[in-house]
Design a protein around this motif. Structure first.
Motif, PDB file in Angstrom:
ATOM      1  N   ALA A  25      -5.689  64.409  17.885  1.00 37.75           N
ATOM      2  CA  ALA A  25      -6.471  63.732  18.915  1.00 37.75           C
ATOM      3  C   ALA A  25      -7.922  63.625  18.519  1.00 37.75           C
ATOM      4  O   ALA A  25      -8.463  64.490  17.869  1.00 37.75           O
ATOM      5  CB  ALA A  25      -6.354  64.502  20.213  1.00 37.75           C
ATOM      6  N   THR A  26      -8.537  62.549  18.861  1.00 36.28           N
ATOM      7  CA  THR A  26      -9.965  62.415  18.675  1.00 36.28           C
ATOM      8  C   THR A  26     -10.632  62.666  20.009  1.00 36.28           C
ATOM      9  O   THR A  26     -10.328  62.001  20.983  1.00 36.28           O
ATOM     10  CB  THR A  26     -10.300  60.984  18.213  1.00 36.28           C
ATOM     11  N   PRO A  27     -11.510  63.657  20.060  1.00 37.86           N
ATOM     12  CA  PRO A  27     -12.093  64.009  21.345  1.00 37.86           C
ATOM     13  C   PRO A  27     -12.732  62.813  22.025  1.00 37.86           C
ATOM     14  O   PRO A  27     -13.481  62.066  21.421  1.00 37.86           O
ATOM     15  CB  PRO A  27     -13.149  65.047  20.972  1.00 37.86           C
ATOM     16  N   GLY A  28     -12.427  62.682  23.223  1.00 40.02           N
ATOM     17  CA  GLY A  28     -13.048  61.620  23.994  1.00 40.02           C
ATOM     18  C   GLY A  28     -12.348  60.286  23.866  1.00 40.02           C
ATOM     19  O   GLY A  28     -12.565  59.385  24.658  1.00 40.02           O
ATOM     20  N   ASP A  29     -11.499  60.142  22.855  1.00 39.53           N
ATOM     21  CA  ASP A  29     -10.805  58.863  22.665  1.00 39.53           C
ATOM     22  C   ASP A  29      -9.412  58.926  23.284  1.00 39.53           C
ATOM     23  O   ASP A  29      -8.803  59.973  23.400  1.00 39.53           O
ATOM     24  CB  ASP A  29     -10.661  58.559  21.179  1.00 39.53           C
ATOM     25  N   ASP A  30      -8.895  57.745  23.610  1.00 40.99           N
ATOM     26  CA  ASP A  30      -7.519  57.618  24.058  1.00 40.99           C
ATOM     27  C   ASP A  30      -7.148  58.676  25.093  1.00 40.99           C
ATOM     28  O   ASP A  30      -6.135  59.358  24.974  1.00 40.99           O
ATOM     29  CB  ASP A  30      -6.557  57.739  22.864  1.00 40.99           C
ATOM     30  N   VAL A  31      -8.005  58.846  26.067  1.00 39.69           N
ATOM     31  CA  VAL A  31      -7.713  59.825  27.108  1.00 39.69           C
ATOM     32  C   VAL A  31      -6.593  59.285  27.967  1.00 39.69           C
ATOM     33  O   VAL A  31      -6.675  58.177  28.483  1.00 39.69           O
ATOM     34  CB  VAL A  31      -8.965  60.076  27.964  1.00 39.69           C
ATOM     35  N   GLY A  32      -5.521  60.072  28.108  1.00 37.01           N
ATOM     36  CA  GLY A  32      -4.403  59.624  28.924  1.00 37.01           C
ATOM     37  C   GLY A  32      -4.697  59.839  30.394  1.00 37.01           C
ATOM     38  O   GLY A  32      -5.842  60.002  30.794  1.00 37.01           O
ATOM     39  N   GLU A  33      -3.638  59.851  31.185  1.00 40.69           N
ATOM     40  CA  GLU A  33      -3.793  60.106  32.623  1.00 40.69           C
ATOM     41  C   GLU A  33      -4.331  61.510  32.828  1.00 40.69           C
ATOM     42  O   GLU A  33      -3.862  62.452  32.200  1.00 40.69           O
ATOM     43  CB  GLU A  33      -2.421  59.993  33.280  1.00 40.69           C
ATOM     44  N   THR A  34      -5.298  61.621  33.690  1.00 39.70           N
ATOM     45  CA  THR A  34      -5.851  62.950  33.929  1.00 39.70           C
ATOM     46  C   THR A  34      -5.619  63.359  35.380  1.00 39.70           C
ATOM     47  O   THR A  34      -5.377  62.520  36.246  1.00 39.70           O
ATOM     48  CB  THR A  34      -7.368  62.978  33.651  1.00 39.70           C
ATOM     49  N   GLN A  35      -5.695  64.630  35.616  1.00 41.87           N
ATOM     50  CA  GLN A  35      -5.553  65.126  36.989  1.00 41.87           C
ATOM     51  C   GLN A  35      -6.893  65.682  37.453  1.00 41.87           C
ATOM     52  O   GLN A  35      -7.732  66.076  36.643  1.00 41.87           O
ATOM     53  CB  GLN A  35      -4.487  66.218  37.061  1.00 41.87           C
ATOM     54  N   ALA A  36      -7.075  65.719  38.720  1.00 46.01           N
ATOM     55  CA  ALA A  36      -8.310  66.277  39.268  1.00 46.01           C
ATOM     56  C   ALA A  36      -8.209  67.801  39.301  1.00 46.01           C
ATOM     57  O   ALA A  36      -7.153  68.360  39.569  1.00 46.01           O
ATOM     58  CB  ALA A  36      -8.535  65.756  40.684  1.00 46.01           C
ATOM     59  N   GLY A  37      -9.311  68.453  39.004  1.00 50.31           N
ATOM     60  CA  GLY A  37      -9.378  69.905  39.116  1.00 50.31           C
ATOM     61  C   GLY A  37      -8.533  70.631  38.100  1.00 50.31           C
ATOM     62  O   GLY A  37      -8.333  70.159  36.992  1.00 50.31           O
ATOM     63  N   GLY A  38      -8.018  71.776  38.508  1.00 50.42           N
ATOM     64  CA  GLY A  38      -7.223  72.601  37.606  1.00 50.42           C
ATOM     65  C   GLY A  38      -8.052  73.698  36.958  1.00 50.42           C
ATOM     66  O   GLY A  38      -9.260  73.785  37.159  1.00 50.42           O
ATOM     67  N   GLU A  39      -7.357  74.518  36.209  1.00 47.00           N
ATOM     68  CA  GLU A  39      -8.022  75.656  35.567  1.00 47.00           C
ATOM     69  C   GLU A  39      -7.829  75.608  34.059  1.00 47.00           C
ATOM     70  O   GLU A  39      -6.780  75.169  33.576  1.00 47.00           O
ATOM     71  CB  GLU A  39      -7.441  76.972  36.094  1.00 47.00           C
ATOM     72  N   LEU A  40      -8.812  76.060  33.364  1.00 43.95           N
ATOM     73  CA  LEU A  40      -8.728  76.103  31.908  1.00 43.95           C
ATOM     74  C   LEU A  40      -9.124  77.497  31.435  1.00 43.95           C
ATOM     75  O   LEU A  40     -10.098  78.074  31.922  1.00 43.95           O
ATOM     76  CB  LEU A  40      -9.665  75.059  31.301  1.00 43.95           C
ATOM     77  N   VAL A  41      -8.343  78.008  30.498  1.00 44.11           N
ATOM     78  CA  VAL A  41      -8.684  79.306  29.905  1.00 44.11           C
ATOM     79  C   VAL A  41      -9.139  79.052  28.471  1.00 44.11           C
ATOM     80  O   VAL A  41      -8.376  78.558  27.649  1.00 44.11           O
ATOM     81  CB  VAL A  41      -7.471  80.269  29.924  1.00 44.11           C
ATOM     82  N   LEU A  46     -18.724  69.511  26.638  1.00 40.36           N
ATOM     83  CA  LEU A  46     -19.176  68.947  27.921  1.00 40.36           C
ATOM     84  C   LEU A  46     -18.170  69.371  28.986  1.00 40.36           C
ATOM     85  O   LEU A  46     -17.217  68.652  29.289  1.00 40.36           O
ATOM     86  CB  LEU A  46     -19.274  67.429  27.815  1.00 40.36           C
ATOM     87  N   TRP A  47     -18.372  70.560  29.514  1.00 40.44           N
ATOM     88  CA  TRP A  47     -17.358  71.158  30.397  1.00 40.44           C
ATOM     89  C   TRP A  47     -17.104  70.312  31.627  1.00 40.44           C
ATOM     90  O   TRP A  47     -15.994  70.266  32.150  1.00 40.44           O
ATOM     91  CB  TRP A  47     -17.781  72.574  30.798  1.00 40.44           C
ATOM     92  N   GLU A  48     -18.153  69.662  32.135  1.00 37.02           N
ATOM     93  CA  GLU A  48     -17.954  68.870  33.355  1.00 37.02           C
ATOM     94  C   GLU A  48     -17.051  67.662  33.088  1.00 37.02           C
ATOM     95  O   GLU A  48     -16.511  67.075  34.018  1.00 37.02           O
ATOM     96  CB  GLU A  48     -19.301  68.420  33.942  1.00 37.02           C
ATOM     97  N   GLN A  49     -16.900  67.308  31.810  1.00 36.83           N
ATOM     98  CA  GLN A  49     -16.076  66.139  31.496  1.00 36.83           C
ATOM     99  C   GLN A  49     -14.670  66.512  31.030  1.00 36.83           C
ATOM    100  O   GLN A  49     -13.833  65.641  30.825  1.00 36.83           O
ATOM    101  CB  GLN A  49     -16.764  65.302  30.423  1.00 36.83           C
ATOM    102  N   VAL A  50     -14.434  67.792  30.821  1.00 42.63           N
ATOM    103  CA  VAL A  50     -13.103  68.218  30.381  1.00 42.63           C
ATOM    104  C   VAL A  50     -12.102  67.938  31.500  1.00 42.63           C
ATOM    105  O   VAL A  50     -12.370  68.224  32.668  1.00 42.63           O
ATOM    106  CB  VAL A  50     -13.099  69.728  30.032  1.00 42.63           C
ATOM    107  N   ALA A  51     -10.979  67.336  31.119  1.00 38.78           N
ATOM    108  CA  ALA A  51      -9.988  66.984  32.154  1.00 38.78           C
ATOM    109  C   ALA A  51      -8.589  67.363  31.692  1.00 38.78           C
ATOM    110  O   ALA A  51      -8.257  67.210  30.502  1.00 38.78           O
ATOM    111  CB  ALA A  51     -10.063  65.486  32.441  1.00 38.78           C
ATOM    112  N   LEU A  52      -7.796  67.850  32.607  1.00 44.01           N
ATOM    113  CA  LEU A  52      -6.420  68.205  32.282  1.00 44.01           C
ATOM    114  C   LEU A  52      -5.534  66.969  32.375  1.00 44.01           C
ATOM    115  O   LEU A  52      -5.826  66.027  33.115  1.00 44.01           O
ATOM    116  CB  LEU A  52      -5.903  69.273  33.248  1.00 44.01           C
ATOM    117  N   ALA A  53      -4.450  66.998  31.617  1.00 45.73           N
ATOM    118  CA  ALA A  53      -3.507  65.871  31.647  1.00 45.73           C
ATOM    119  C   ALA A  53      -2.748  65.876  32.969  1.00 45.73           C
ATOM    120  O   ALA A  53      -2.480  66.936  33.534  1.00 45.73           O
ATOM    121  CB  ALA A  53      -2.541  65.990  30.487  1.00 45.73           C
ATOM    122  N   ALA A  54      -2.417  64.677  33.424  1.00 43.65           N
ATOM    123  CA  ALA A  54      -1.701  64.567  34.713  1.00 43.65           C
ATOM    124  C   ALA A  54      -0.289  65.099  34.559  1.00 43.65           C
ATOM    125  O   ALA A  54       0.307  65.004  33.511  1.00 43.65           O
ATOM    126  CB  ALA A  54      -1.672  63.112  35.140  1.00 43.65           C
TER     127      ALA A  54
END
Lengths: 561, 335
Positions: free
Chosen positions: A34-50, A553-561
């Motif tokens: 994956a190239t960061p920031g490119d080809d972002v698929g469907e994302t979900q709102a919120g969630g948790e990341l470790v 850019l933590w505010e832009q990190v998004a989990l996949a739907a």
């Protein structure tokens, strides 16, 4: 800025083991990297990341913006705090400084005075409004001589900063705050046209009044529930095991005012004592991100999303100590040239880093405004020219009484690089020997003059040419970050560049300074430029962007739907 | 016996004093000024005034003997000071780390006792059998494989591989960290906790278990050939009674000594295991504090390690009398 990898040093040299583990096989993901920031698929709102990729070795020493000096902890600081300005690095080759907590900023004609207009309605997560005086108090806190951190020397740029740091003044003379007009005026000790970038750095971030009111509590503040103004806030005081952040609902948004409402609900930074363990934890599904050990690069590219394609604004190099009789001075210039031309930088990158870095053609990396490719005339492998330079040096009376020490901090994975340098030098007839120093005292020993040919690395604090030229090689940094380079000509050009407002002219001046450093004086051996080293679970994380500063850019990190 | 125990406990005082005093003075012989690290002198040009103030703040400007006296006066009040690095209370740090180390060590020693003694015993009784040969090879390999290699291999086999092949959740062990920190009766893991404990405990136990097995085998072989064993056989006792009642108790003495010493070692010096598994224990913390020249942490944590080591040795000595009633503790030998 350094990257802290303390106790992991014990295990770092165990490349063979890492390779064994790599040979055992990888994850069950696909093979598309994956190239960061490119080809972002469907994302979900919120969630948790470790996160398991940020803190390796020890827990962070500091997470207080006034004290921290590591890139690792800056990941947390950057999620907790916003500064006067921010760097827009969306175009990596052309980073721009933009107002953030400041609504606008401007400099006078000679860039000796900067005026910031502070936005209305920006608050800390506890509701306290951020005013110009907030910055003034925060900076006075950061320059308290009993508290000041590693980076406090940056306040020397401001008039009266040095006096405050030295305990000779109660306030910083050059800082005036007018809350009524929401204006912060900063008078510098010398004209400096890049101060806009510097003023967004963590050291200059605003702190709430609970942190600035009592000097007796300054040091302990970071061990409690720190209050910030960033997209995230601390869920609970940090522990040695983890730092947990949760979404801050009072965040005013990024430099564009974008609030990234769907950002993660929670980020947990876990401390892992070792890079291979961090990587195994990713494989075991215990964390969502990990650091990539050099021997696992291929595995990471095959099985995980990575930030390996992000060119980080950082340089890995070896200093020549200009004051050292073995390699320093005009009389040893041919020897330094021979050494630089004898080094096979490609071999180092392939053999040690598995091709995961970029071979340097200078010290200042691409992405820094004003960068010019191929500045170094002697950084390409040329054994014939190296042999000739060495022979000429010997013919002029040069003689090595003993093998030249190649110095590095032990147990941090630098041994293989030093060994290749030694082998390369042997090819041209120069005898050298590895001289590891204890990691804990390495840099202080260098600063005290122990450097002959000594390893160092540097991550940009802000995207300015002078962050490399001034901070690493200027005479005023001597015995600080500069381990022995001395050139009045160089210093003069850098000083002129810092004070030059015209960006094109400034770039030319800094390039000229770097040419003096690399081609006239041959004061340093560039080796490589860093690249990103995060791996992440791409099945779970749809968007994971690392800037060329190394910051996520933590505010832009998004989990996949 | 009670007077022996009291005497040994009193001996603890000079032991702790000498060990920590030695460490205190040794600290000042290490290269690198702790104040340089405190003020970040490695990375910047620091004003001499700042260095002087930091030195005064931590009392490092006093003569070493004054610092030494102050240290002991504080320690006697069980005030172990604050970390030079981040100002955290060493008492609190000690509370967290010592408990974690103790739990891990207890399980490593349990594994060592059960597996080491059993394997050594079988190996001795079935001398030259396939089982004995396999045990010899196995223990040699276990003792030879470095802890960090073993740790990473375990992580892959029991955590990464099961996750990648969708094994049931309960069968996937954890690569690292302390976990939920849920325990029953101090050291029995509850809920998810055992998944975090197994790998570091196994890894920590591995080398010492192999050594215990080897020692048990050798000791048992020696005992099996002793005259009193022949006497026991001639009395018509069953082989089981001979081995358990007469052989095992005698053969255990050197093994118990080894295990006792091991316990003292693993509680304070399991640096590699704690590093590989990110287990927040004493060994890792002390080693790190040495790197950071963090004297209060070094001394505070070592204090406990020394005390535990001495107490475990005392218990081992007391256990000799139980294993072999001929041993009378506290009595001088007669010639």
């Amino acid at each position: 800025m350094s990257r802290r990898r303390s106790f992991a040093r014990l295990l770092a040299p165990l490349v063979a083991l890492a390779m064994l583990a790599a040979a055992c096989g990888g994850g069950d993901g696909g093979d598309d990297s994956a190239t960061p920031g490119d080809d972002v698929g469907e994302t979900q709102a919120g969630g948790e990341l470790v996160d398991g990729g940020t803190f390796l070795g020890d827990p962070p020493e500091h997470i207080d913006p006034a004290l921290n000096s590591t890139l690792d902890a800056y990941q947390v600081v950057n999620a907790l705090y916003d500064g006067l300005t921010d760097i827009d690095a969306s175009d990596p080759d052309n980073p721009k400084v933009r107002p953030h907590v400041a609504e606008s900023f401007e400099a006078n004609d000679d860039a000796s005075e900067w005026t910031y207009k502070i936005k209305e309605g920006v608050t800390f997560s506890n509701g306290e409004e951020i005013l110009p005086s907030t910055f003034q108090k925060s900076w006075e806190r950061a320059t308290n001589p009993d508290f000041a951190g590693d980076y406090s020397y940056l306040f020397n740029f401001i008039k009266g900063g040095k006096e405050k740091l030295d305990g000779k003044a109660q306030t910083i003379a050059g800082v005036k705050a007018d809350d009524a007009t929401r204006t912060l005026t900063v008078t510098l000790s010398a004209p400096y046209s890049n101060f806009d970038a510097v003023s967004g750095f963590q050291l200059f971030m605003p702190m709430p009044s609970e942190a600035t009111s009592d000097p007796a509590t300054f040091a302990a503040y970071e061990n409690g529930l720190m209050i910030g103004n960033g997209p995230y806030k601390l869920e609970k005081p940090r522990t040695d095991q983890e730092i947990a952040l949760v979404k801050s609902d009072t965040w005013a948004g990024d430099a564009d005012g974008e609030k990234w409402e769907d950002r993660l609900d929670k980020i947990t930074f876990q401390v892992t004592a070792d890079a291979d363990t961090s990587y195994n934890a990713l494989g075991a599904g215990e964390v969502d991100t990990a650091n990539i050990p050099p021997a696992r690069v291929d595995d990471a590219e095959s099985n995980w999303g990575t930030t390996l394609d992000v060119d980080i604004l950082g340089s890995y190099h070896y200093f020549f100590n200009g004051r050292n009789p073995i390699v320093g001075g005009e009389k040893n210039k041919l020897l330094r040239q021979a050494i630089s031309q004898a080094i096979d930088r490609d071999e180092i990158n392939e053999a040690v880093y598995n091709g995961s870095r970029n071979v340097s053609t200078g010290i200042t990396p691409p992405g820094i405004p004003g960068f010019a490719k191929g500045i170094c005339e002697f950084c390409a492998l040329d054994v014939k020219a190296a042999k000739k330079a060495f022979a000429d040096w010997q013919a002029a009376g040069g003689k090595l009484a003993a093998p030249i020490p190649i110095q590095f901090n032990a147990d941090n994975g630098h041994e293989p690089v030093a060994q290749i340098l030694i082998d390369n030098l042997k090819e041209v007839g120069i005898q050298a020997v590895a001289q590891p120093f204890p990691s804990e005292t390495y840099f202080s020993q260098l600063a005290e003059g122990a450097c002959v040919i000594c390893r160092a690395g540097w991550f940009a604090d802000y995207p300015t040419y002078d962050n490399f030229m001034y901070d690493l090689f200027h005479g005023e940094s001597l015995d600080g970050n500069n381990y022995g380079f001395q050139s009045e000509k160089f210093d003069k050009i850098v000083d002129e560049g810092k004070a030059t407002v015209d960006k094109e002219k400034q770039a030319k001046l800094f390039q000229e300074a770097e040419k003096v450093l690399l081609n006239e004086e041959i004061g340093v051996l560039p080796i490589n430029w860093y690249r990103g080293d995060y791996a992440y679970d791409k099945d779970k994380i749809a968007k994971f962007t690392q800037t060329n500063f190394g910051l996520i850019l933590w505010e832009q990190v998004a989990l996949a739907a | 016996m009670p007077s022996y125990i009291i005497r040994r406990l009193l001996l603890l005082i000079p032991t702790v004093f000498v060990a920590l005093s030695f460490l205190f003075f040794l600290f000042f012989l290490l290269p690198g000024d702790p104040v340089d690290l405190i003020v970040g002198g490695a990375d910047r040009t620091v004003d001499p005034g700042v260095i002087a103030r930091a030195r005064a703040r931590y009392g490092l400007d006093d003569p070493i003997l004054v610092q030494f006296k102050d240290y002991w006066l504080r320690t006697l009040r069980w005030d172990l000071g604050e970390s030079f690095l981040n100002g955290r209370s060493v008492n609190e740090l000690l509370g967290e780390r010592a408990v974690n180390s103790a739990r891990l060590s207890v399980w490593a020693i349990i594994i060592e006792i059960i597996v080491g003694i059993t394997v050594g015993l079988i190996s001795a009784i079935k001398r030259y059998s396939i089982a004995d040969k396999l045990t010899t090879i196995g223990t040699a390999a276990a003792a030879a494989v470095p802890v960090f290699v073993l740790g990473f291999v375990f992580q892959y086999l029991f955590a990464v591989y099961p996750n990648q092949h969708n094994w049931p959740e309960w069968a996937r062990l954890r690569t690292s960290r302390l976990g939920p920190d849920e325990w029953f009766l101090f050291f029995i893991p509850q809920g998810e906790q055992w998944r975090y404990l197994i790998l570091p405990a196994l890894t920590l136990a591995c080398v010492s278990t192999a050594l215990a097995a080897r020692m048990m085998r050798g000791s048992m072989l020696e005992v099996l050939q002793a005259d009193y064993m022949r006497t026991a056989r001639s009395k018509g006792l069953t082989e089981r009674a001979i081995v358990v009642r007469h052989g095992l108790r005698n053969a255990l003495i050197p093994v118990v000594t080894l295990i006792g010493l091991d316990f003292g070692t693993v509680i304070g010096a399991a640096v590699l295991t704690e590093t590989v598994f990110s287990w927040p224990g004493l060994g890792f913390t002390i080693a790190d504090a040495v790197g950071d020249r963090d004297l209060p942490v070094i001394l505070g944590l070592t204090l406990v390690v020394v005390i535990v080591y001495a107490l475990v040795n005392l218990l081992v000595d007391i256990s000799y009398a139980w294993f072999d009633p001929r041993i009378r503790l506290g009595e001088r030998g007669k010639s």
